[in-house]
Design an enzyme around this catalytic site. Structure first.
Site, PDB file in Angstrom:
ATOM      1  N   SER A  61       8.380 -42.605   6.353  1.00  0.00           N
ATOM      2  CA  SER A  61       7.087 -42.989   5.797  1.00  0.00           C
ATOM      3  C   SER A  61       6.942 -44.509   5.820  1.00  0.00           C
ATOM      4  O   SER A  61       7.021 -45.105   6.880  1.00  0.00           O
ATOM      5  CB  SER A  61       6.927 -42.403   4.390  1.00  0.00           C
ATOM      6  OG  SER A  61       5.594 -42.504   3.947  1.00  0.00           O
TER       7      SER A  61
ATOM      8  N   ASP B   4      -0.151 -33.821   8.853  1.00  0.00           N
ATOM      9  CA  ASP B   4       0.306 -34.763   7.827  1.00  0.00           C
ATOM     10  C   ASP B   4      -0.895 -35.299   7.050  1.00  0.00           C
ATOM     11  O   ASP B   4      -1.784 -35.925   7.638  1.00  0.00           O
ATOM     12  CB  ASP B   4       1.052 -35.924   8.492  1.00  0.00           C
ATOM     13  CG  ASP B   4       1.733 -36.854   7.485  1.00  0.00           C
ATOM     14  OD1 ASP B   4       1.275 -36.930   6.329  1.00  0.00           O
ATOM     15  OD2 ASP B   4       2.711 -37.509   7.873  1.00  0.00           O
TER      16      ASP B   4
ATOM     17  N   HIS C 237       3.857 -33.972   5.200  1.00  0.00           N
ATOM     18  CA  HIS C 237       4.415 -35.324   5.116  1.00  0.00           C
ATOM     19  C   HIS C 237       5.867 -35.247   4.660  1.00  0.00           C
ATOM     20  O   HIS C 237       6.152 -34.865   3.529  1.00  0.00           O
ATOM     21  CB  HIS C 237       3.588 -36.169   4.133  1.00  0.00           C
ATOM     22  CG  HIS C 237       3.986 -37.624   4.119  1.00  0.00           C
ATOM     23  ND1 HIS C 237       3.751 -38.451   5.197  1.00  0.00           N
ATOM     24  CD2 HIS C 237       4.594 -38.383   3.177  1.00  0.00           C
ATOM     25  CE1 HIS C 237       4.188 -39.660   4.905  1.00  0.00           C
ATOM     26  NE2 HIS C 237       4.709 -39.646   3.692  1.00  0.00           N
TER      27      HIS C 237
END
Length: 393
Positions: A196, A326, A355
């Site tokens: 991320s 996502d 995600h």
């Protein structure tokens, strides 16, 4: 007669139940289960992936009862965090050039001095015990790779020594961490992996350094990265489930700042009353992050932080893993065209995964997870002597 009537009434229920099950099965098999999309220009990197990452040729089977994007995102976090044990690290406190400190957590049990090393960068508010970090550490252990988790300033239980935290656009701390690891292990190959926001920092580091990064990291892996920050914030502000995730993250950010600034708020020279009223990550970045790092507003900060338009500057092989659904960076926001025009960046896109989810199997709690398989196959190939001509540092 009554029994016969009840039996007749049950037939439609069984019929419709079977019809629903058949329809669900067809949808799952044809719309959910798919081979990942692999975007990579023809050349050495693509050849390497085809030879060393066999999972790319197999279908991804998302968990049958949990393949919706937000469900993958939430259940991945809940299951891994509650069912996986705490990892025992060796902690090293690194003092940075400005006097700040960060924690480096080493996963090095049963490794030798020549084991290759991967520096792992957690996400927005994550640290070394984050469930997705454990997933990669387990995978690394299975293939003899040593990991060091770089906890950003103020995270991992470390107090701030300076009035400075971290952001997606700033790579100075990462640069110092990489230099430190290489000084400690000058004869050992080092690579990087980011999840991320950690992947965004890694991508920005590689883009900013260009060819100068070739001698620093052998390769990189970036998972669930919001490459286009503007599109990411737009997507995560959509009601209602995305917005709930957004507010949860914003709450974590507020609490972290409040924890570190509680005793000397006046010295920070920021409007904490407004900061603590932030409801979304964009508001927090506007009121705190952008001002904290000297940007005039959140748009200027996001312009510097975003990396989808900088991928052509990367000269170190970088593999990216994303899911088409996502909520932080959906398929239409992924830089597929930009990746296809580079020689050193490749992207894997699964049809589902959310995600940092990528849950597979009926009960997805085993250590051998999809993210971990990508990690172990990719870095095993990177550190193989047979591929020295492709990953020469």
């Amino acid at each position: 007669m009554l029994a016969v009537l009840e039996s007749a009434l049950c037939v439609p229920k069984l019929y419709y139940g079977a019809l629903f099950g058949l329809g669900f099965g067809i949808y799952y098999l044809f719309e959910v289960v798919k081979e990942p999309l692999v975007i990579c220009a023809k050349g050495p990197l693509r050849n390497f992936l085809e030879d060393n990452v066999p999972i790319l040729k197999a279908k991804f089977w998302p968990t049958l009862w949990c393949f919706e994007s937000r469900a993958q995102t939430v259940f991945a976090s809940l299951l891994r965090s509650r069912l996986w044990p705490t990892i025992q690290y060796r902690r090293e406190i690194l003092t940075l050039s400005d006097g700040g400190e960060v924690a480096l957590d080493w996963a090095e049990h049963n490794y030798c001095s020549t084991s290759p090393i991967v520096v792992i960068l957690p996400g927005l508010t994550g640290a070394s015990q984050a469930e997705y970090i454990k997933c990669l550490v387990y995978a690394a252990k299975n293939v003899g790779i040593k990991c060091v988790i770089f906890n950003n300033r103020g995270l991992g239980g470390v107090k701030l020594k300076t009035r400075r935290l971290y952001c997606a656009a700033n790579c100075e701390d990462l640069s110092e961490v990489i230099e430190h690891v290489r000084r400690l292990h000058p004869n050992v190959p080092v690579a990087g992996a980011g999840i991320s926001m950690g992947g965004l920092i890694l991508g920005n580091y590689l883009a900013q350094r260009g060819r100068a990064a070739i001698g620093k990291l052998k390769a990189g892996l970036a998972i669930s990265v919001p490459w286009n920050v503007f599109e990411a914030t737009k997507s995560i502000e959509k009601p209602y489930l995305n917005l709930m995730l957004n507010k949860h993250l914003c709450g974590n950010l507020r609490r972290n700042v409040k924890h570190h600034a509680a005793n000397d708020m006046e010295e920070w020279n920021l409007d904490f009353d407004t900061i603590f009223k932030s409801e979304t990550v964009r508001e927090f970045d506007d009121y705190f992050t952008s001002r904290h790092f000297g940007y005039k507003d959140v748009n200027e900060y996001y312009s510097v932080a975003t990396a989808h338009d900088k991928l052509h500057q990367i000269q170190v092989p970088l593999l990216c893993l994303s899911a088409a659904d996502d909520p932080f960076q959906p398929l239409e926001a992924l830089p597929l065209k930009e990746v296809s025009e580079t020689q050193h960046v490749a992207m894997i896109v699964t049809s589902r995964g959310g995600h940092i989810g990528f849950l597979e199997g009926i009960w997805p709690i085993r250590e051998d997870q999809y993210m971990g398989k990508i990690f172990s196959q990719f870095f095993s190939g990177v550190f193989s002597q047979d591929n020295e001509h492709l990953f020469r540092s």
